[in-house]
Scaffold this motif. Sequence first.
Motif, short mmCIF file in Angstrom:
data_model
loop_
_atom_site.label_atom_id
_atom_site.label_comp_id
_atom_site.label_asym_id
_atom_site.label_seq_id
_atom_site.Cartn_x
_atom_site.Cartn_y
_atom_site.Cartn_z
N LEU A 318 0.72 -1.17 0.08
CA LEU A 318 -0.01 -0.02 -0.09
C LEU A 318 0.76 1.43 0.05
CD1 LEU A 318 -2.89 -1.12 2.47
CD2 LEU A 318 -2.58 -1.53 0.01
N ASN A 319 1.99 1.15 0.72
CA ASN A 319 2.79 2.32 0.51
C ASN A 319 4.28 2.04 1.09
OD1 ASN A 319 3.57 5.14 0.23
ND2 ASN A 319 1.62 5.73 1.45
N VAL A 320 5.30 2.73 0.96
CA VAL A 320 6.56 2.76 1.21
C VAL A 320 7.21 3.96 1.74
CG1 VAL A 320 9.03 2.12 0.79
CG2 VAL A 320 6.99 0.76 -0.20
N TRP A 356 2.11 -3.36 -6.30
CA TRP A 356 2.22 -2.29 -5.79
C TRP A 356 1.24 -1.22 -6.02
CZ3 TRP A 356 6.83 -1.58 -2.96
CH2 TRP A 356 7.97 -2.80 -3.24
N ALA A 357 1.11 -0.26 -5.21
CA ALA A 357 0.12 0.87 -4.99
C ALA A 357 0.44 1.58 -6.58
CB ALA A 357 0.02 1.73 -3.90
N GLU A 364 8.21 -0.09 -8.10
CA GLU A 364 7.46 -1.02 -9.07
C GLU A 364 8.77 -1.38 -9.76
OE1 GLU A 364 3.68 -2.39 -11.32
OE2 GLU A 364 3.99 -0.30 -10.97
N ARG A 365 9.41 -0.38 -10.39
CA ARG A 365 10.50 -0.50 -11.19
C ARG A 365 11.86 -1.37 -10.69
NH1 ARG A 365 9.39 4.64 -12.90
NH2 ARG A 365 11.06 5.53 -11.97
N LEU A 366 12.16 -0.79 -9.41
CA LEU A 366 13.21 -1.33 -8.86
C LEU A 366 13.02 -2.74 -8.04
CD1 LEU A 366 14.63 1.36 -6.71
CD2 LEU A 366 15.49 0.57 -8.81
N PHE A 367 11.66 -3.37 -8.01
CA PHE A 367 11.52 -4.33 -7.33
C PHE A 367 10.39 -5.01 -8.12
CE2 PHE A 367 12.39 -1.18 -3.96
CZ PHE A 367 13.88 -1.43 -3.70
#
Length: 376
Positions: A318-320, A356-357, A364-367
């Motif tokens: 939901l968030n980082v 990913w939210a 999302e690109r990195l992981f």
Amino acid sequence: MLQVFRTFGSIQFDPIAVAGRNHDLVLHARVAGYEPAWCDELYERREIFEATNKALSFVPASEFPWFRHAMGRKGPRFHGAALAENAAVAKHVLERIRAEGPLSARDFERETGPTKDWFGMPENAVRAVLEAYTVTGVIGLARRDGNLRYYDLLERLLPAEVLTREVPEREQLRHKLLSRYRAHGLLGAGGAGGTFARIAPPQQRNELRKELVELGALVPVDIEGVRGKRLVLAEEVELLQAPPEPASSVAFIAPFDSLLWDTALLSSLFAYDYVWEGFFPPARRRWGYYVLPIVFGDRFAGRIEPRIDRDRARVEVLNVWWEDGFAPRRADGFVEAMRDALRAYLLFAGADCLEWAPHLTMEERLFPARPRPLRE
């Protein structure tokens, strides 16, 4: 896995499973490839049991003799009164458990009595006597189905050599106090928040602490940048003098992990502001409902809010929130370590998809959303 229990003394149980149950998350952060079924198996084999140690916790079954003296939610006097005031219900409940084996509160008709709950309302007398019998060591938790607890006679749950061992009450209290220092590692004399709750009144706790220092079990130390003395287990003092190199891995820390008990210490040592916001109304939350701190090596890198969707076998992030000054791409080794941590978390959650939210485009690109299996 049992070594983690022995090292920590106990691990707090909490049934909320939004991102995984607390004890499972504590073990997942420390045991490679951990699966929640492993702890359930230890519980079923009676190698761990439930006891009040700061909060409801799992404790090695071999330590039961040091946990006979139980405070319960409101202290032994309250639970003794609950049995006396509901004597007929208590007798009926015990007779059925003795004859039928493990039973839950739902296996009995609701009974009214004089015992009141936290809010001063009449409490179900069956629940009251089940808890009182547990606190007084007559019955214990046989198993859980979700949050539904099943009770059985303690003599059918633990080995005779454990049940028959008698430990003086004073030694039991010292053991409990020492277990709190064991779980955290760098507590001060006053603890933090409710760290020393349900052991003994403050004056008696001070006496117990003094005895532990005199016995050599606890050693007072000074920590640079931290006010006041800290108390460390004698066998762990050398870790302060020659600390091991931190692992270059990422771990997600459970909200009730003992590492997070002393939030003032976290702020002093790591400049990390931690607040459990689960009980806050949404408008007051700075971060989120069930948020896990992210540890990378020997620093707190940020926090993540995952949610396990078991029906769809996926994890939603939901968030980082990254700590000020921490840039995931520029931290040497972090991206791969975070990917490994997310792969492990998907296996832990029984999920095969990471979602990913929409606003977390960088993450999302990195992981990747469908991480490859963990490296052998």
